[in-house]
Design an enzyme around this catalytic site. Structure first.
Site, PDB file in Angstrom:
ATOM      1  N   HIS A   1       0.793  -1.604  -0.356  1.00 13.37           N
ATOM      2  CA  HIS A   1      -0.232   0.120  -0.023  1.00 13.37           C
ATOM      3  C   HIS A   1       0.991   1.363   0.287  1.00 13.37           C
ATOM      4  O   HIS A   1       0.683   1.987   0.485  1.00 13.37           O
ATOM      5  CB  HIS A   1      -1.180   0.169   0.623  1.00 13.37           C
ATOM      6  CG  HIS A   1      -2.034  -1.355   1.095  1.00 13.37           C
ATOM      7  ND1 HIS A   1      -1.963  -2.205   1.418  1.00 13.37           N
ATOM      8  CD2 HIS A   1      -3.384  -0.612   1.090  1.00 13.37           C
ATOM      9  CE1 HIS A   1      -2.483  -3.004   1.114  1.00 13.37           C
ATOM     10  NE2 HIS A   1      -3.765  -2.430   0.450  1.00 13.37           N
TER      11      HIS A   1
ATOM     12  N   ASP B   1      -3.620  -3.570  12.354  1.00 14.76           N
ATOM     13  CA  ASP B   1      -4.196  -3.094  10.800  1.00 14.76           C
ATOM     14  C   ASP B   1      -4.093  -4.443   9.539  1.00 14.76           C
ATOM     15  O   ASP B   1      -2.896  -5.073   9.993  1.00 14.76           O
ATOM     16  CB  ASP B   1      -3.033  -1.897  10.107  1.00 14.76           C
ATOM     17  CG  ASP B   1      -3.966  -1.535   8.476  1.00 14.76           C
ATOM     18  OD1 ASP B   1      -4.885  -2.151   8.372  1.00 14.76           O
ATOM     19  OD2 ASP B   1      -3.178  -0.837   8.078  1.00 14.76           O
ATOM     20  N   MET B   2      -5.536  -4.446  10.026  1.00 16.36           N
ATOM     21  CA  MET B   2      -5.819  -6.026  10.116  1.00 16.36           C
ATOM     22  C   MET B   2      -6.779  -6.145   8.438  1.00 16.36           C
ATOM     23  O   MET B   2      -8.161  -5.681   9.345  1.00 16.36           O
ATOM     24  CB  MET B   2      -5.751  -6.748  11.469  1.00 16.36           C
ATOM     25  CG  MET B   2      -6.989  -6.572  11.847  1.00 16.36           C
ATOM     26  SD  MET B   2      -7.769  -8.248  12.900  1.00 16.36           S
ATOM     27  CE  MET B   2      -8.262  -9.202  12.071  1.00 16.36           C
TER      28      MET B   2
ATOM     29  N   TRP C   1     -15.912 -18.598   9.913  1.00 16.04           N
ATOM     30  CA  TRP C   1     -17.086 -17.644   9.862  1.00 16.04           C
ATOM     31  C   TRP C   1     -16.865 -16.370  10.906  1.00 16.04           C
ATOM     32  O   TRP C   1     -17.758 -15.891  10.665  1.00 16.04           O
ATOM     33  CB  TRP C   1     -18.683 -18.746  10.459  1.00 16.04           C
ATOM     34  CG  TRP C   1     -18.009 -19.909  11.562  1.00 16.04           C
ATOM     35  CD1 TRP C   1     -18.309 -18.887  13.003  1.00 16.04           C
ATOM     36  CD2 TRP C   1     -17.259 -20.624  12.027  1.00 16.04           C
ATOM     37  NE1 TRP C   1     -17.517 -20.106  13.855  1.00 16.04           N
ATOM     38  CE2 TRP C   1     -17.026 -21.073  13.052  1.00 16.04           C
ATOM     39  CE3 TRP C   1     -15.886 -22.068  10.602  1.00 16.04           C
ATOM     40  CZ2 TRP C   1     -16.175 -21.998  13.704  1.00 16.04           C
ATOM     41  CZ3 TRP C   1     -15.836 -22.378  11.773  1.00 16.04           C
ATOM     42  CH2 TRP C   1     -15.633 -23.135  12.240  1.00 16.04           C
ATOM     43  N   LYS C   2     -16.209 -16.421  11.909  1.00 16.70           N
ATOM     44  CA  LYS C   2     -16.751 -15.034  12.850  1.00 16.70           C
ATOM     45  C   LYS C   2     -15.561 -13.920  12.064  1.00 16.70           C
ATOM     46  O   LYS C   2     -16.025 -12.685  11.803  1.00 16.70           O
ATOM     47  CB  LYS C   2     -15.213 -15.737  13.654  1.00 16.70           C
ATOM     48  CG  LYS C   2     -16.080 -16.919  14.579  1.00 16.70           C
ATOM     49  CD  LYS C   2     -14.648 -16.863  16.014  1.00 16.70           C
ATOM     50  CE  LYS C   2     -15.655 -18.098  16.695  1.00 16.70           C
ATOM     51  NZ  LYS C   2     -14.800 -18.381  17.853  1.00 16.70           N
TER      52      LYS C   2
ATOM     53  N   GLY D   1       2.192  -4.286  15.410  1.00 17.24           N
ATOM     54  CA  GLY D   1       2.828  -2.216  15.348  1.00 17.24           C
ATOM     55  C   GLY D   1       4.516  -1.953  15.687  1.00 17.24           C
ATOM     56  O   GLY D   1       5.547  -1.353  15.353  1.00 17.24           O
TER      57      GLY D   1
END
Length: 339
Positions: free
Chosen positions: A51, A180-181, A232-233, A311
């Site tokens: 990114h 950050d995921m 599924w979560k 981080g």
């Protein structure tokens, strides 16, 4: 060709000035070009190449295609107490995101907590940028974005969900703890980078076109069947993040965004909490320090390998790349220079 022979190292200053010049040539004002170039460069400096430098050519493509409006400014749509809704007017995603984060912090300063919903914006690039921005200023931060549909619901084969990145951050010593995921096991940028390098994923990342679990990033990119975190979560969390981003911003949801082939007109949420307003403010730093000290004492399965908090590795990568230069794939840098 080895990975080493296919990689250049570019200094931070060179990368930033290169980005800045290209943005100036594509309709950005001097001030906006400087900020936007810095975001792409710092993302790369911190090791988030997917990114940063690797994403920059696509950003310019969207800019030239009219999906990103270089001179657009966000506009206030509605306001009540500590909540505001803004229209990003298709401005550059990173610049809109910085503005929304600043507004959330300003609202938090006034009210203890601030929430900004941002509609009709573009890809914010690295969501962690805004977690660092808020946490370094002394705020707790929670933010997320929806995306184009790129992940199936659990038990499905067709993509109905976005991988909807979520960011959570808080101040820690002189830096920050920043999660950050994406809601997929791997972001699409990470899979694209692995595919470019001819590498396998470190764990299973999704399904191939035959429905088999695989660690082949190219096969997952082809099938468009990435694995949601927590099965599924993660799929459920992705759905709720999409619903809340549309509701709180008044903008589009993933299924509406996905009617276009290009990912734009996204909806995002930015929440800041002024921890100085909390009754236990004086004890927070010590409490967080004790939690991290205990966390660092985890027994690692790999001898000599430190367990790091979200981080922490970024700080190490930043120091390394500052000293040695930012590693960039030759073909990526050549494409950037051709812009």
């Amino acid at each position: 060709m080895t990975a080493e022979s296919n990689t250049l190292t570019i200094s931070k200053d060179t990368m930033q000035s290169t980005f800045e010049g290209i943005l100036l040539n594509n309709g950005f004002s001097a001030s906006k070009a400087k900020v936007c170039a810095e975001i792409f460069t710092v993302n790369s400096l911190d090791g988030i190449y997917t990114h940063g430098v690797n994403r920059f050519p696509r950003f310019i493509k969207y800019l030239k295609g009219g999906f990103v409006k270089p001179d657009a400014e966000p506009s206030l749509v509605s306001k009540f107490g500590g909540i505001e809704q803004w229209d990003g007017n298709l401005g550059p995603g990173p610049l809109n995101a910085i503005h929304a984060t600043e507004r959330a912090m300003s609202l938090a300063t006034e009210n203890g907590i601030g929430c900004v919903g941002l509609a009709n914006t573009n890809h914010w690039m690295r969501g962690g940028t805004y977690g660092w921005q808020a946490a370094k200023a002394g705020f707790v931060f929670i933010g997320w974005t929806n995306t184009i549909a790129n992940m199936p619901a659990w038990g499905a084969t067709d993509a109905k969900l976005g991988n909807n990145p979520l960011v959570m951050a808080l101040p820690y010593e002189n830096e920050a703890i920043v999660l950050d995921m994406a809601m997929s096991q791997y972001s699409f940028g990470a899979m694209e980078l692995a595919a470019m390098k001819g590498e396998k994923l470190s764990v299973i990342g999704g399904f191939d076109t035959e429905g088999n679990l695989t660690d082949d990033p190219g096969a997952i990119l082809k099938s468009w069947r990435s694995m949601p975190v927590g099965y599924w979560k993660g799929a459920g969390l992705s759905l709720l993040l999409d619903i809340l981003s549309a509701v709180l911003s008044g903008g589009l949801s993933t299924h509406e965004i996905s009617k276009e082939e290009i990912e734009y007109r996204l909806s995002q949420v930015y929440i800041a909490i002024d921890i100085k307003k909390l009754g236990n403010h004086s004890a927070i730093s010590a409490a967080v320090g004790q939690i991290i000290e205990d966390y660092h004492q985890s027994n690692s399965i790999s001898e000599g390998k430190k367990i790091t908090f979200p981080g922490e590795r970024v700080l190490n990568t930043r120091e390394k790349n500052t000293a040695n230069g930012i590693p960039v794939l030759k073909n990526v840098w050549e494409e950037i220079l051709s812009l």
